[in-house]
Design a protein around this motif. Structure first.
Motif, PDB file in Angstrom:
ATOM      1  N   SER A   1      63.949  59.002 -44.196  1.00 38.58           N
ATOM      2  CA  SER A   1      63.202  57.956 -45.108  1.00 38.58           C
ATOM      3  C   SER A   1      62.819  58.332 -46.345  1.00 38.58           C
ATOM      4  CB  SER A   1      61.964  57.401 -43.977  1.00 38.58           C
ATOM      5  OG  SER A   1      61.327  58.502 -43.718  1.00 38.58           O
ATOM      6  N   GLU A   2      62.606  59.688 -46.445  1.00 38.54           N
ATOM      7  CA  GLU A   2      62.179  60.285 -47.761  1.00 38.54           C
ATOM      8  C   GLU A   2      63.460  60.583 -48.593  1.00 38.54           C
ATOM      9  OE1 GLU A   2      61.587  61.725 -44.765  1.00 38.54           O
ATOM     10  OE2 GLU A   2      59.633  61.692 -44.363  1.00 38.54           O
ATOM     11  N   PHE A   3      63.930  59.468 -49.346  1.00 33.27           N
ATOM     12  CA  PHE A   3      65.271  59.438 -49.968  1.00 33.27           C
ATOM     13  C   PHE A   3      65.264  58.561 -51.157  1.00 33.27           C
ATOM     14  CE2 PHE A   3      69.949  59.174 -50.286  1.00 33.27           C
ATOM     15  CZ  PHE A   3      70.313  60.613 -50.161  1.00 33.27           C
ATOM     16  N   GLY A   4      66.165  58.968 -51.937  1.00 30.34           N
ATOM     17  CA  GLY A   4      66.306  57.944 -53.271  1.00 30.34           C
ATOM     18  C   GLY A   4      67.585  58.059 -53.708  1.00 30.34           C
ATOM     19  N   ILE A   5      68.206  57.090 -54.427  1.00 30.42           N
ATOM     20  CA  ILE A   5      69.585  57.225 -54.636  1.00 30.42           C
ATOM     21  C   ILE A   5      69.298  56.583 -56.161  1.00 30.42           C
ATOM     22  CG2 ILE A   5      72.069  56.322 -54.877  1.00 30.42           C
ATOM     23  CD1 ILE A   5      71.682  55.927 -51.852  1.00 30.42           C
TER      24      ILE A   5
END
Length: 507
Positions: free
Chosen positions: A53-57
């Protein structure tokens, strides 16, 4: 389709490592690779619950898009893959962000750095970042310098750099590029990607050889007479004429994909199943490889270019008639070479590599042909019994086939060839992951096993330097032979094998 519980072969298949919190930054996000391969691979990882859930693109390109515009454009491009998974896509799309960036503008990269800090706080990614250069090779060096100057590669434990192929145009340019990239990041931060190494069958070669006692003892010059490595495409140059005119089949496929398959096939057993141990052995193979005729390299290479073909209902253009291609182009769309690996295991065994466009089938395979039996004791239904072959299918139906002789039904002692098949889809109840799924995950997990190291890249370019020099300086010694579209390349390529009294396998 059987469930995981009903098929014991599938038990534990998805018990894979979960990617740590981080931000993946894709430069060239408006390009073809992003929506065809990268975002679909990331969406697949999300569906497999491997993305935290701690993710970014963060997509980056020069176009002035907003976050929502980027999300909507990706949704349209991936409509077929999203169909039936709309809810999952809506959740996944919350990870997508966009920042207009021109890597040649230092203020743009500084602005990106600030935006990444904001996303770090919003997504709790703790400053962990993977930078993916999906841009023109002309911008690899300047892109790395820009990231270095902005301080985005300073921490080797938190920052990774993924670079697409082609890595250089020849041996000297690859060395120069390696020097620049390594001045911006440590080698253990650099991931030179080759999507063929992400395919299950390529990886399975290691398991096939080193986890089964029946194969490794015969995987050498004493039992194997030749090795064929093929990568064929049915498509033409499509919309890549600008790139392809300056590269050709040697630079686009032979130097990287094909040669990496050779390295995995021919490498020695590593001391441990660890990234550097495996890459050490691959590098040794490439450093020991040589063209079959170094004094007269034109004798071990055939180049071709597809002409018109097809049928009345599907007429195909020749390469020179394609949009954006020079009408007098001498760029090869097909290349076949003969290579030796000059070491104890493979001395004298020819490796034949071929790749081309507008061939009859989309195919990737490695064919190991074993030596003939010393005496033919039995009658055969064919005049010359076929030798045993192990065929490793890389694409499209990943798996393996073993060809061997058995007794024909009846009272006589006649033999005939049969095949024993293994298919990933059938054995495990589901298709294997696309190459970019595995490789993107490995890069974000800081696992370099399936990525090429600097010495591997340089050794591969050095292997083909005599051919590149001929093409650049004496092209008449490596003529371009025309072949009809949807055929298996120029007939002249058969001469590479006929000298050894063997033939290309016709799938």
């Amino acid at each position: 389709m059987p469930s995981t519980l009903s098929n014991p072969l599938r038990l534990g298949l998805r018990q894979e490592r979960v990617i740590s919190p981080q931000c993946l930054v894709i430069f060239g996000a408006s390009g073809d690779l992003t929506h065809r391969k990268l975002i679909p691979a990331l969406f697949e990882l999300y569906l497999q619950r491997r993305i935290p859930s701690e993710f970014g693109i963060v997509g980056c390109a020069r176009r002035p898009w907003t976050d929502n515009e980027f999300r909507e454009k990706m949704k349209v491009k991936l409509s077929n893959k999203i169909s039936g998974k709309e809810t999952e896509w809506e959740q996944f799309s919350n990870y997508l962000f966009y920042e207009p960036v021109d890597l040649q503008q230092s203020d743009h990269v500084v602005r990106l750095s600030k935006r990444l800090n904001e996303i770090d706080k919003k997504q709790a990614t703790h400053g962990n970042r993977t930078f993916y250069l999906s841009v023109s090779p002309n911008f690899y060096a300047s892109g790395c310098k820009a990231l270095k100057e902005a301080g985005l590669l300073d921490d080797p434990k938190k920052s990774r750099l993924v670079i697409e192929k082609p890595f250089g145009r020849d041996y000297s340019s690859a060395k120069k590029l390696n020097k620049i990239v390594q001045s911006c990041a440590e080698e253990n931060q650099i991931y030179r990607i080759d999507h063929y190494l992400g395919k299950e069958t390529v990886q399975n070669i290691l398991v096939l050889r080193f986890a089964n006692t029946i194969f490794e003892p015969i995987w050498n010059r004493n039992y194997i007479s030749s090795v064929q490595i093929t990568s064929s495409e049915t498509v033409g140059v499509e919309d890549r004429a600008g790139y392809y005119e300056s590269s050709g089949a040697l630079r686009d496929m032979l130097q990287n994909h094909m040669t990496q398959m050779l390295a995995v096939t021919a490498m020695e057993p590593p001391g441990k199943f660890e990234p550097e141990a495996i890459r050490n052995e691959k590098a040794k193979v490439l450093q020991a490889s040589k063209l079959a005729d170094e004094n007269e390299p034109w004798n071990c290479c055939i180049r071709g270019q597809y002409g018109e073909g097809g049928n009345i209902s599907n007429q195909l253009k020749g390469y020179r008639q394609e949009d954006g291609v020079n009408s007098n182009s001498t760029t090869e769309t097909y290349i076949a070479t003969k290579v030796f690996v000059d070491n104890w295991r493979w001395q004298g065994v020819p490796f034949y590599l071929r790749t081309g466009k507008r061939l009859p089938k989309r195919l990737g395979e490695i064919v190991l042909t074993f030596k003939d039996v010393p005496v033919h004791l039995f009658e055969s239904t064919i005049i010359n019994p076929a030798p045993n072959q192990l065929i490793l299918r890389i694409q499209p139906n990943e798996g393996a086939t073993f060809k061997f002789e058995v007794k024909s039904p009846g009272s006589g002692m006649k033999s005939r060839p049969v095949e024993m098949e293994f298919s990933y889809d059938e054995s495990f109840g589901e298709p294997s992951d696309e190459g970019y799924v595995r490789l993107l995950a490995d890069a974000m997990l800081s696992d370099p096993t399936l990525f090429t190291r600097s010495d591997e890249v340089e050794a591969a370019w050095k292997l083909y330097t005599p051919l590149i020099e001929l093409m650049d300086n004496s092209p008449w010694k490596l003529p371009i032979y025309n072949y009809e579209s949807m055929t298996w390349g120029p007939p002249e390529s058969d001469q590479l094998l006929s000298k050894d009294n063997i033939f290309w396998r016709r799938p």
